[in-house]
Scaffold this motif. Structure first.
Motif, mmCIF file in Angstrom:
data_model
loop_
_atom_site.group_PDB
_atom_site.id
_atom_site.type_symbol
_atom_site.label_atom_id
_atom_site.label_comp_id
_atom_site.label_asym_id
_atom_site.label_seq_id
_atom_site.Cartn_x
_atom_site.Cartn_y
_atom_site.Cartn_z
ATOM 1 N N ARG A 7 66.651 -83.588 -1.672
ATOM 2 C CA ARG A 7 65.920 -84.367 -2.686
ATOM 3 C C ARG A 7 64.673 -85.025 -2.086
ATOM 4 O O ARG A 7 63.634 -85.106 -2.737
ATOM 5 N N GLN A 10 62.006 -82.420 -1.876
ATOM 6 C CA GLN A 10 61.422 -82.105 -3.181
ATOM 7 C C GLN A 10 60.313 -83.076 -3.570
ATOM 8 O O GLN A 10 59.378 -82.687 -4.267
ATOM 9 N N THR A 11 60.433 -84.319 -3.132
ATOM 10 C CA THR A 11 59.447 -85.338 -3.517
ATOM 11 C C THR A 11 58.490 -85.705 -2.388
ATOM 12 O O THR A 11 57.655 -86.592 -2.557
ATOM 13 N N VAL A 18 60.522 -76.043 -2.755
ATOM 14 C CA VAL A 18 61.757 -76.397 -2.059
ATOM 15 C C VAL A 18 62.891 -75.725 -2.826
ATOM 16 O O VAL A 18 63.102 -76.005 -4.004
ATOM 17 N N THR A 31 61.395 -74.051 2.353
ATOM 18 C CA THR A 31 60.396 -75.039 1.961
ATOM 19 C C THR A 31 59.011 -74.496 2.291
ATOM 20 O O THR A 31 58.831 -73.796 3.290
#
Length: 88
Positions: A7, A10-11, A18, A31
């Protein structure tokens, strides 16, 4: 540990893609980053460091990183992994 690290990736700044995939019972993460600096910043992030800190206690595996001009397909990334990944 893997879910918080995933997570966070992802951010993370500069994360373009990702994703995860299970192949032959092995979990893979792919990634893609805008820059090597963005990727290295994520590698130094608390979520990633915590995940890597316990990796040897809960899993075995290999890693491989490489630079490309385009986002690779999963097939291309896994072919590169199969040819060049190293044990961690």
């Amino acid at each position: 540990m893997a879910i918080p690290a995933f997570r966070a990736a992802q951010t993370a700044k500069g994360a373009r893609f990702v994703g995860t995939k299970i192949r032959q019972g092995v979990h893979h993460t792919l990634t893609v980053w805008d820059s090597k600096a963005d990727m290295m910043a994520y590698r130094r992030s608390p979520a990633h460091l915590k995940s890597m800190g316990v990796f040897a206690q809960i899993a075995t595996g290999k890693v491989h990183g490489y630079e490309a001009d385009n986002i690779p397909t999963w097939d291309a990334a896994l072919a590169e992994y199969d040819a060049k990944a190293r044990d961690v």
